[in-house]
Write a protein that holds these residues in place. Structure first.
Motif, short mmCIF file in Angstrom:
data_model
loop_
_atom_site.label_atom_id
_atom_site.label_comp_id
_atom_site.label_asym_id
_atom_site.label_seq_id
_atom_site.Cartn_x
_atom_site.Cartn_y
_atom_site.Cartn_z
N ASN B 23 0.85 -1.18 0.00
CA ASN B 23 0.00 0.00 0.00
C ASN B 23 0.89 1.23 0.00
N TYR B 24 0.35 2.37 -0.43
CA TYR B 24 1.22 3.52 -0.70
C TYR B 24 0.76 4.80 -0.01
N PRO B 85 -4.77 5.41 -10.40
CA PRO B 85 -3.42 5.57 -9.87
C PRO B 85 -2.41 5.80 -11.01
N ARG B 89 6.41 5.28 -10.09
CA ARG B 89 6.65 6.11 -8.91
C ARG B 89 8.14 6.33 -8.72
N TRP B 126 -6.90 -1.04 -2.47
CA TRP B 126 -5.55 -0.64 -2.03
C TRP B 126 -5.64 0.74 -1.39
N ASP B 128 -3.66 4.49 -1.13
CA ASP B 128 -2.68 5.23 -1.93
C ASP B 128 -2.49 6.66 -1.43
N ASP B 129 -1.46 7.29 -1.96
CA ASP B 129 -1.07 8.66 -1.64
C ASP B 129 -1.75 9.59 -2.65
N TYR B 132 -0.35 10.44 -6.09
CA TYR B 132 -0.34 9.53 -7.24
C TYR B 132 -1.73 9.22 -7.77
#
Lengths: 364, 364, 364, 364
Positions: B23-24, B85, B89, B126, B128-129, B132
């Motif tokens: 996960n981000y 997404p 990255r 998921w 995410d940030d 992104y």
């Protein structure tokens, strides 16, 4: 043929039969629609100082916003193609006009159809040069007339982004422009169109007027995720809550004094774009404000006139807004008048209606 | 949760339950759609040499094209927002990655979700940030999945136009790009998307394959005003009838030998863009051809990876095509498969179907 | 008047009296100096395939590098002014030629004085158009003749830096280019001039030849802080010790095969500039090397011809080198021959001397 | 060690022994020369409102123009290397500061050695970071101190030329800038340095002051081919004889009212560059002048601060001027004072001398 004519510098407008008018080429075009804008009204009211008659003539066919239909195939067009004329046409001698960019004409000797020097397009038909014709997709027949005023805004935004290449990095941490803040002064058609373009490009936008937003403005604001600020008590609260702006656009076409109010909101590396022609007042920076502008790498730029590439970009944006901002795109044409409703035509040519964005004349 | 996993460099793919995945960030996203592309199939078939497992893991969640729905409001998103997404990255240290442009990563130490180093998005959910995540308008839920492959093309076109600023004047007599000729090699999804972008920008486009166009290709060609050339007997006839090209794009992803055939069609100040990864053959220029390339100011450029600004531009183009090219935009998704049709999913992950542009997996 | 003439495509050269030659304007110029370069020798030896006689004539006055003195004041010049002609002259119809940039001529119908289509400047006098004349400061009378070949390099470097604007950040952590590494292939005059320009701009430079440096090369290297690499055993050791390069310039004008050797040294976002015309061999990239070039955003660009702005920039650099690299600037003219030494003139026109950088003919 | 210190915002300056001062890295540098500029005098006279003490200290070491000698080899320098420090140092957090361009700092949290927040270089020695050190060629030891003020001008000119890329063609018919007209307001050091840079780039330059030129100014004018205009009776005659200008630079640092006088001389697509901090008056444009500025695509831009790449470019220009303008380059240092002549030092730090261009303090 029927035409709408004016006699600058004298006020007045009439719908009349004329025997001949300027033509610019071999593509025969029958007029379908005209748009009306503030410039037309200034000519009609005798206030546009730079409006001129065509050489040796005693009237000027009005109209610089038009969509027509090609009558005979040839010169790269097919019968039935919809086309829009580019209104400013080059001086024929300077480098920028030679490469199709009279928006940066070096001599100032360009002409503008329906405004100064050559006849416009509020007439049944005209002949034109393919060089000055922009194809309009059939699916944009409804709102395509906006491509003319929008082209001026596309050019302005392109120029501002070109200017900002002076800053080594002017994009955000994620490579976009989503963190950049733009302040648009004025909620008229120009302010609305700037907002739509800048929102489409991802910038955060604040639009202002000295009152609460109208219902139609509220729809634009909500659908596009724009912020509204009521500036009736000045801009202090905006500055306190939001801080400084990367871009400020004057789209009021009103009193230049507004610039004195907003210049303190221009941030480091920021640009103040002057678009609307102010009609009163003055913009003044004392030595201390000039020091601030120097320290902050500020730019003030005059923005004017879109050319053929900007008409094409305008069409792409109009097309995209039908999907991105479907409600807003339906609100852009606020009135449609038939050329046969003479009294109504003359009225809309004299004065702007409340809440007007674009008035369209239909030739059929 | 359910996920589609692979184990590079070994061939194979399975739909299975997994306990955890990379996960981000903090934005919780439930997957709605995935797209499948040639890169996925190369991983599944064990042929993508640079595909890697996440560090310390024994499988990789596949999938770099995804649209999901935000599950909880926060971090700039509202519950129910659709997001996509950005798959590559940054390395975290080089100047370009620091400003959100890992497409020009200087170290090569970037990762690509679902391809190399970190898990992809063929899974139920998921985190995410926001950095992104690209917002997808609801009106583009149907074809928005194309924004990922299209972003690569937007970046490529942006880069080519940036490169051409080396030429003092690269626009046409009317300031547009309407006189510029582009040759697109290959009629697969990449060739089609390049064609749509370049036609939207006004260039004349020729697209080629070694056969007559399919019915679906014929629709694209007609609606967009593109020219088709059957190259089964080489390119001599094209050169004789049309002359040289300002831009040639290799979108075949096949044998590099095609470049030897088309390089004689590259005109003065022209650019040859290498997009598709060739999988066999070689491109060779003898001294005489190199002399020609020098005399003609030619550029050959490798084109790869779009980033967040290109995803956003892709969405504007997709939105505009619904209006500009309504038939074509409906043909872009050639197949939709439910995640529950496991057998069919595994089949489309292994081999491309005849006439495929984009296959979409639906997670519901 | 006396002139040095050739008869392409036939080999041969003679110093003879001629009755008339091409003139290009009203500024009367008496020749003071000519420079000799490899192109002159290729014409003399009958090897330059694109060398042509002026229309309807049976000889061509040789010479595209010249400094002359203005004989009569007027047209913006004063009697006694030193001037250098720009050798390539535009096609007269394309956009780039119209704005003074025939280096990017779109038609290829330009002419080059002393090379193809119009007479050169190895003659006692000529008349020219101010548009094609560059003023030479008196303080550069000694080495100013180098401004012609150097102009080609200035244009090349300008073009490369324009191309690199495609990379969001191509500068170093301190905003300079001091961290960028350039590899120059060949230690001839072109290689030396590229080195001087790039060192002046702050880049780290490696220059290579397949042997140890000569004494004169050693002086350049030491004074300019350039690195030398003996490539007689290939480039592996360079790659191991230094890594990859941001910029590789082929200034050998020899076998194209050298490109196969150095392409593995081209780094991410790097540019391979092709300057010298290769005269044998081929450059070949198999599919795997093409994949690498795509992944690394590589550019290969053909570099040719400087125009008037580049002549002016060349003069600024030559002027600066007298201060920055005083020893090197004194080594640039390796031989001076009087026009009266006919035998010696014919010899230097036929073959390059060992260690030659620039041979100058003096007309007095 | 000995140092020249100030205590902003209080007026005053003293030469004294200090125990410690700010250091910025590991390269040990012994001061050889300092330059004095108007900013130093404003601090000394207590008039520079943004001058600040270093945090927690009660004095500030003055001096932002310096050349020193490296005392120990290492960190990319050799013992004996001459170096100049870059005075403005980044905020450490914004994108532009991270890539070495605090001239476009987004936060405004940068510091400036000897001016605000950190100690300057009017002291016997200091330690610095290689990132902020510019190598000075030995052959420029005499006039190299000018690289600091000149860097600000190099940045300004670079920014203006970047901004003008908004104009499709801003070069002349021969591809140069020789036809572009620049008006420089003020004949102080800034005006002189702008003139030298713009003349080196080929522009036509007019420099103005409200009196006849001094003898030293006359030398600059003649050697560089610059035009002089005495503006004691306003600018009408200049406008009548020459017409409009492409570029106007305010280098007066005096009353802002001068801008009201010159704005009517700004031509189409022209730029007004604000460089010198005005210390009184105001610049005012009424609505009609704003209309003109919009119609003419005018830009007004604040110009400030050069960074390391501009110091390097300044050195190349200084080096070239020794050859191009040998007389002028010898006139740039108008006075040299030893650090031991305390009374004289304190005097030159308080007031500018008649005809001063640059005063240099020698530390030996």
């Amino acid at each position: 043929m029927k035409a709408i004519i004016v006699k600058p510098p004298h006020p007045g407008v009439e719908i009349t039969e004329i025997n001949e008018a300027d033509n610019y080429g071999k593509v025969k075009i029958r007029t379908l629609y005209n748009g009306i804008c503030g410039t037309d009204r200034e000519i009609v009211n005798g206030k546009l100082t730079f409006s001129n008659l065509p050489k040796g003539k005693n009237f000027l066919v009005l109209g610089h916003e038009a969509i027509g239909v090609v009558e005979e195939s040839g010169y790269g067009f097919s019968q039935g193609d919809l086309v829009m004329p580019v209104n400013r046409r080059g001086c024929g001698v300077c480098r920028n006009c030679l490469i199709g960019r009279p928006d940066f004409c070096e001599t100032g000797q360009f002409v503008e159809a329906g405004i100064s020097g050559i006849d416009g397009f509020m007439r049944e038909e005209w002949y034109d040069d393919p060089r000055y014709l922009v194809k309009i997709p059939k699916t944009l027949e409804d709102i395509g007339i906006l491509a003319q005023p929008l082209a001026d805004i596309e050019k302005s935004v392109e120029e501002i982004f070109n200017i900002q290449k002076r800053v080594p990095v002017w994009s955000c941490d994620d490579g976009t422009f989503n963190c950049k803040k733009a302040l648009i002064l004025g909620t008229g058609p120009i302010g609305i169109l700037f907002t739509l373009v800048l929102r489409t490009m991802g910038l955060e936008v604040w639009i202002t007027n000295r009152r609460e937003p109208t219902e139609i403005e509220q729809t634009f604001i909500e659908e596009t995720g724009t912020n509204y600020f009521n500036s009736s008590n000045g801009y202090d609260k905006l500055r306190e809550s939001i801080g400084k702006f990367d871009l400020i656009i004057d789209a009021t076409g009103a009193d230049a004094g507004i610039l004195n109010q907003v210049i303190p909101l221009l941030g480091r590396n920021g640009v103040l774009g002057l678009f609307g022609f102010p009609i009163s007042g003055a913009f003044s920076m004392n030595f201390s404000k000039i020091q601030d502008a120097i320290s902050a790498n500020n730019v003030i730029v005059g923005l004017v006139n879109g050319q053929k590439p900007h008409f094409q970009q305008a069409l792409v944006h109009l097309a995209s807004w039908k999907t991105l901002y479907p409600k807003s795109s339906k609100l852009l044409i606020t009135k449609t008048v038939s050329i046969n409703e003479e009294k109504e035509i003359l009225k809309v040519l004299r004065e702007k209606e409340y809440g007007e964005i674009k008035v369209k004349i239909v030739w059929k």
